[in-house]
Design an enzyme around this catalytic site. Sequence first.
Site, short mmCIF file in Angstrom:
data_model
loop_
_atom_site.label_atom_id
_atom_site.label_comp_id
_atom_site.label_asym_id
_atom_site.label_seq_id
_atom_site.Cartn_x
_atom_site.Cartn_y
_atom_site.Cartn_z
N SER A 199 34.24 36.36 50.17
CA SER A 199 33.52 35.89 48.99
C SER A 199 32.21 35.19 49.30
O SER A 199 31.36 35.06 48.44
CB SER A 199 34.42 34.99 48.15
N HIS A 224 37.67 40.15 45.06
CA HIS A 224 36.27 40.52 44.79
C HIS A 224 36.03 42.02 44.93
O HIS A 224 34.88 42.46 44.94
CB HIS A 224 35.33 39.76 45.73
N LYS A 256 38.28 37.46 37.99
CA LYS A 256 36.92 37.78 38.44
C LYS A 256 36.38 38.93 37.60
O LYS A 256 35.94 38.70 36.48
CB LYS A 256 36.93 38.11 39.94
C1 PLP Z 1 39.09 33.72 43.33
C2 PLP Z 1 39.97 34.12 44.45
C3 PLP Z 1 41.35 33.86 44.42
C4 PLP Z 1 41.98 33.02 43.34
O1 PLP Z 1 42.15 33.71 42.16
P1 PLP Z 1 42.46 32.90 40.83
O2 PLP Z 1 42.88 33.97 39.89
O3 PLP Z 1 41.24 32.18 40.42
O4 PLP Z 1 43.60 31.96 41.12
C5 PLP Z 1 42.13 34.33 45.45
N1 PLP Z 1 41.60 35.01 46.49
C6 PLP Z 1 40.27 35.26 46.58
C7 PLP Z 1 39.72 36.00 47.75
C8 PLP Z 1 39.42 34.82 45.55
O5 PLP Z 1 38.11 35.06 45.65
#
Ligand code: PLP
Length: 406
Positions: free
Chosen positions: A194, A222, A253
């Site tokens: 990320s 992502h 996301k």
């Molecule tokens: C945002 C993210 C998460 C967490 O997801 P949520 O639905 O916000 O709990 C987990 N792993 C990665 C790689 C992320 O970017």
Amino acid sequence: MDKFYKQIEEAIKTGKSARIIESGEGAYLTIGGKKKLNFCSSHYLGLSVDPRLAKAASDAARKYGIGTGYRTLAGNHVLHLELEDHLARFKHAEAAVIFTGGYMANCAAIQTIIGKEDIVISDELNHASIIDAIRLSQVKNKFIYKHLDMVDLEEKLKQVVILSNSEGSQDSSAAPQNDNRKPLILIVTDGVFSMDGDLAPLPDIVRLARQYGALTMVDDAHGEGVLGKGGRGIVDHYGIHGQIDIEVGTLSKAFSTMGGFITGRKELITYYKQKARQYLFSNALTIPDTAALIEGVKILEESDELVKKLWDNTKYIKEKFADLGFDIGHSKSPITPVMIPDEDKAREFSAKLFELDVFATPIVFPMVPKGKARIRVIPSASHSKKDLEFGIGAFKKVAKELSLLR
Ligand SMILES: *Cc1c(COP(=O)(O)O)cnc(C)c1O
């Protein structure tokens, strides 16, 4: 107790409070009554303000109300099953199970199958929720391999094989209840990282996993809605369907709602539904969330228009930033780090952008190593070319002001 609160007070002194958003999260945000270009959001496809999702949520709320319950008791709603069916089909997987967050899904994915005597091998830059999930499993043998480094991964696998041959598991809490089984070996990685937007070399990981008898897990937070055909994710991007044992995704996301999920083989997903503590001891997704998500997956199943627009916009800003002379790293995804190595400069840069009505937050230590500060720009399908031009123009102006570009 006084001392405790004194310490707490001290600890929060340097913390910064987040901006307050007064609008929906589309191409623009309203902050402090002013319109700001939203240049760093993970709502890749603009679904956060898509009227189709809003309608699905409100229709469902009118029909079913809001709340659900524990799925094992009285909260297993037909919409939950419908969403799981859609997600499984979308990911070309046998089955899916949903949770209330990607964080929860990662915890469930690892804690449920990994016990103290098993072995986990993890990329050094994996997301915090993977790190926490590994801690939660209480596994004793964890190995961290260098970021994306397949030579180092193989080195760790060699050590692990020696270890696993010398130890039979005595751990009755380890998931697949089987006395004296050999320890499981799990290789776990983010799909898209990320902060830098680089990709895990999954085909190489799969090859090594087969060679050394390991399970594989990827967190595609992502990648979903971004990579692969119509946003089907990193496994589709590489064309290796069925070769990753555990795929975790988030629904917050690109899907712009909330929740997380795991896809995999049918028996594994049934196992999670029977054993995962995050499934058994936490409430299910609400009706409006679930209905909005079904609509979101349907939209992607029917058309790749939004994903194409996201990539058009991505190519556009990467070219423009590079032309201007910014260092934008080596991202393979819409995540576009504009490197401003000095933390104070990065903060100042972001503040000046904000004055020009562009919202893009600085990323500094501990989110990235010292000396690797940046502004992380993420375009979305909701941006027009004009919006992008506006954002890029502001970057150019601020860079000149701070003498960062020649
Ligand atoms: C945002 C993210 C998460 C967490 O997801 P949520 O639905 O916000 O709990 C987990 N792993 C990665 C790689 C992320 O970017």
